[in-house]
Scaffold this motif. Structure first.
Motif, PDB file in Angstrom:
ATOM      1  N   ASN A 171       0.824  -1.213   0.000  1.00 27.89           N
ATOM      2  CA  ASN A 171       0.000   0.000   0.000  1.00 27.89           C
ATOM      3  C   ASN A 171       0.857   1.262   0.000  1.00 27.89           C
ATOM      4  O   ASN A 171       0.457   2.281  -0.558  1.00 27.89           O
ATOM      5  CB  ASN A 171      -0.946   0.001   1.197  1.00 27.89           C
ATOM      6  CG  ASN A 171      -2.055  -1.017   1.048  1.00 27.89           C
ATOM      7  OD1 ASN A 171      -2.382  -1.433  -0.055  1.00 27.89           O
ATOM      8  ND2 ASN A 171      -2.624  -1.429   2.162  1.00 27.89           N
ATOM      9  N   GLY A 172       2.022   1.186   0.626  1.00 23.05           N
ATOM     10  CA  GLY A 172       2.923   2.338   0.588  1.00 23.05           C
ATOM     11  C   GLY A 172       3.416   2.629  -0.816  1.00 23.05           C
ATOM     12  O   GLY A 172       3.525   3.789  -1.230  1.00 23.05           O
ATOM     13  N   THR A 173       3.695   1.587  -1.571  1.00 23.44           N
ATOM     14  CA  THR A 173       4.117   1.760  -2.958  1.00 23.44           C
ATOM     15  C   THR A 173       2.997   2.366  -3.798  1.00 23.44           C
ATOM     16  O   THR A 173       3.235   3.259  -4.629  1.00 23.44           O
ATOM     17  CB  THR A 173       4.551   0.406  -3.546  1.00 23.44           C
ATOM     18  OG1 THR A 173       5.594  -0.132  -2.729  1.00 23.44           O
ATOM     19  CG2 THR A 173       5.038   0.553  -4.965  1.00 23.44           C
ATOM     20  N   GLN A 174       1.777   1.912  -3.571  1.00 27.98           N
ATOM     21  CA  GLN A 174       0.637   2.500  -4.285  1.00 27.98           C
ATOM     22  C   GLN A 174       0.459   3.973  -3.919  1.00 27.98           C
ATOM     23  O   GLN A 174       0.188   4.808  -4.773  1.00 27.98           O
ATOM     24  CB  GLN A 174      -0.644   1.745  -3.945  1.00 27.98           C
ATOM     25  CG  GLN A 174      -0.805   0.448  -4.660  1.00 27.98           C
ATOM     26  CD  GLN A 174      -2.152  -0.191  -4.362  1.00 27.98           C
ATOM     27  OE1 GLN A 174      -2.904   0.276  -3.512  1.00 27.98           O
ATOM     28  NE2 GLN A 174      -2.429  -1.280  -5.053  1.00 27.98           N
ATOM     29  N   ALA A 175       0.614   4.273  -2.635  1.00 28.25           N
ATOM     30  CA  ALA A 175       0.451   5.662  -2.197  1.00 28.25           C
ATOM     31  C   ALA A 175       1.523   6.556  -2.804  1.00 28.25           C
ATOM     32  O   ALA A 175       1.240   7.698  -3.185  1.00 28.25           O
ATOM     33  CB  ALA A 175       0.496   5.732  -0.673  1.00 28.25           C
ATOM     34  N   LEU A 176       2.766   6.061  -2.882  1.00 27.88           N
ATOM     35  CA  LEU A 176       3.839   6.851  -3.497  1.00 27.88           C
ATOM     36  C   LEU A 176       3.587   7.065  -4.986  1.00 27.88           C
ATOM     37  O   LEU A 176       3.917   8.120  -5.524  1.00 27.88           O
ATOM     38  CB  LEU A 176       5.189   6.162  -3.285  1.00 27.88           C
ATOM     39  CG  LEU A 176       5.772   6.280  -1.885  1.00 27.88           C
ATOM     40  CD1 LEU A 176       6.987   5.385  -1.738  1.00 27.88           C
ATOM     41  CD2 LEU A 176       6.136   7.720  -1.582  1.00 27.88           C
TER      42      LEU A 176
ATOM     43  N   ARG B  84       0.636   7.292  -6.385  1.00 27.08           N
ATOM     44  CA  ARG B  84      -0.498   8.202  -6.554  1.00 27.08           C
ATOM     45  C   ARG B  84      -0.177   9.635  -6.130  1.00 27.08           C
ATOM     46  O   ARG B  84      -0.720  10.580  -6.672  1.00 27.08           O
ATOM     47  CB  ARG B  84      -1.690   7.707  -5.732  1.00 27.08           C
ATOM     48  CG  ARG B  84      -2.291   6.441  -6.258  1.00 27.08           C
ATOM     49  CD  ARG B  84      -3.337   5.914  -5.316  1.00 27.08           C
ATOM     50  NE  ARG B  84      -3.776   4.611  -5.756  1.00 27.08           N
ATOM     51  CZ  ARG B  84      -5.025   4.304  -6.016  1.00 27.08           C
ATOM     52  NH1 ARG B  84      -5.969   5.214  -5.883  1.00 27.08           N
ATOM     53  NH2 ARG B  84      -5.347   3.098  -6.402  1.00 27.08           N
ATOM     54  N   GLN B  85       0.683   9.762  -5.112  1.00 27.23           N
ATOM     55  CA  GLN B  85       0.967  11.098  -4.572  1.00 27.23           C
ATOM     56  C   GLN B  85       2.451  11.207  -4.218  1.00 27.23           C
ATOM     57  O   GLN B  85       2.837  11.116  -3.054  1.00 27.23           O
ATOM     58  CB  GLN B  85       0.087  11.334  -3.342  1.00 27.23           C
ATOM     59  CG  GLN B  85      -0.068  12.765  -2.992  1.00 27.23           C
ATOM     60  CD  GLN B  85      -1.143  12.940  -1.942  1.00 27.23           C
ATOM     61  OE1 GLN B  85      -1.632  11.991  -1.350  1.00 27.23           O
ATOM     62  NE2 GLN B  85      -1.497  14.181  -1.702  1.00 27.23           N
TER      63      GLN B  85
ATOM     64  N   ILE C  21       4.732   9.382   3.838  1.00 29.28           N
ATOM     65  CA  ILE C  21       4.379   7.987   3.551  1.00 29.28           C
ATOM     66  C   ILE C  21       5.500   7.053   3.999  1.00 29.28           C
ATOM     67  O   ILE C  21       5.257   6.020   4.622  1.00 29.28           O
ATOM     68  CB  ILE C  21       4.070   7.810   2.051  1.00 29.28           C
ATOM     69  CG1 ILE C  21       2.794   8.575   1.690  1.00 29.28           C
ATOM     70  CG2 ILE C  21       3.935   6.341   1.683  1.00 29.28           C
ATOM     71  CD1 ILE C  21       2.552   8.693   0.199  1.00 29.28           C
ATOM     72  N   ARG C  22       6.725   7.417   3.702  1.00 24.64           N
ATOM     73  CA  ARG C  22       7.853   6.571   4.077  1.00 24.64           C
ATOM     74  C   ARG C  22       7.973   6.467   5.599  1.00 24.64           C
ATOM     75  O   ARG C  22       8.249   5.392   6.130  1.00 24.64           O
ATOM     76  CB  ARG C  22       9.144   7.131   3.471  1.00 24.64           C
ATOM     77  CG  ARG C  22      10.309   6.181   3.616  1.00 24.64           C
ATOM     78  CD  ARG C  22      11.532   6.652   2.858  1.00 24.64           C
ATOM     79  NE  ARG C  22      11.250   6.736   1.417  1.00 24.64           N
ATOM     80  CZ  ARG C  22      11.356   7.857   0.711  1.00 24.64           C
ATOM     81  NH1 ARG C  22      11.738   8.963   1.272  1.00 24.64           N
ATOM     82  NH2 ARG C  22      11.092   7.851  -0.580  1.00 24.64           N
TER      83      ARG C  22
ATOM     84  N   ASN D   5       5.523   6.697   7.792  1.00 25.38           N
ATOM     85  CA  ASN D   5       4.456   5.813   8.261  1.00 25.38           C
ATOM     86  C   ASN D   5       4.739   4.356   7.911  1.00 25.38           C
ATOM     87  O   ASN D   5       4.393   3.457   8.686  1.00 25.38           O
ATOM     88  CB  ASN D   5       3.113   6.251   7.679  1.00 25.38           C
ATOM     89  CG  ASN D   5       2.620   7.534   8.304  1.00 25.38           C
ATOM     90  OD1 ASN D   5       3.001   7.880   9.413  1.00 25.38           O
ATOM     91  ND2 ASN D   5       1.780   8.252   7.584  1.00 25.38           N
ATOM     92  N   GLN D   6       5.357   4.112   6.771  1.00 24.47           N
ATOM     93  CA  GLN D   6       5.735   2.749   6.405  1.00 24.47           C
ATOM     94  C   GLN D   6       6.723   2.170   7.410  1.00 24.47           C
ATOM     95  O   GLN D   6       6.581   1.037   7.847  1.00 24.47           O
ATOM     96  CB  GLN D   6       6.393   2.722   5.029  1.00 24.47           C
ATOM     97  CG  GLN D   6       5.475   2.548   3.878  1.00 24.47           C
ATOM     98  CD  GLN D   6       6.268   2.423   2.589  1.00 24.47           C
ATOM     99  OE1 GLN D   6       7.230   3.149   2.367  1.00 24.47           O
ATOM    100  NE2 GLN D   6       5.852   1.499   1.747  1.00 24.47           N
TER     101      GLN D   6
END
Length: 88
Positions: A47-52, A54-55, A62-63, A65-66
């Motif tokens: 999900n972190g990769t998807q979030a990166l 997208r935004q 994000i990193r 929180n990962q």
């Protein structure tokens, strides 16, 4: 049943059958308990990769929180390995 206990005694000389059996069950239990953190780490980084993707401008947040999520998942795995020793 007694044949199985004799086999355990042969496998671990000098150790009682009950202690050996509990140790074996604890090992199996930890193996099963390690599945949860493994799945959690996969979900976190997927999900972190998807979030990166997208935004990308929120990469720092994000990193962070990962890494925090990864640490919490790994803490669960370490607690699982310690419980095998505590409840022997």
């Amino acid at each position: 049943m007694s044949a199985a206990l004799e086999l355990i005694n042969i496998a671990a000389p000098g150790d009682s059958a009950k202690t050996t059996l509990v140790g074996n069950v604890a090992s199996i239990g930890y193996g099963l308990a390690a599945i949860g953190p493994g799945v959690g780490v996969g979900i976190i980084f997927g999900n972190g990769t998807q979030a990166l993707a997208r935004q990308p401008e929120a990469a720092g947040l994000i990193r962070t929180n990962q890494i925090m999520g990864f640490a919490f998942c790994e803490a669960l795995a370490l607690i699982g390995i310690v419980m095998g020793f505590v409840y022997q």
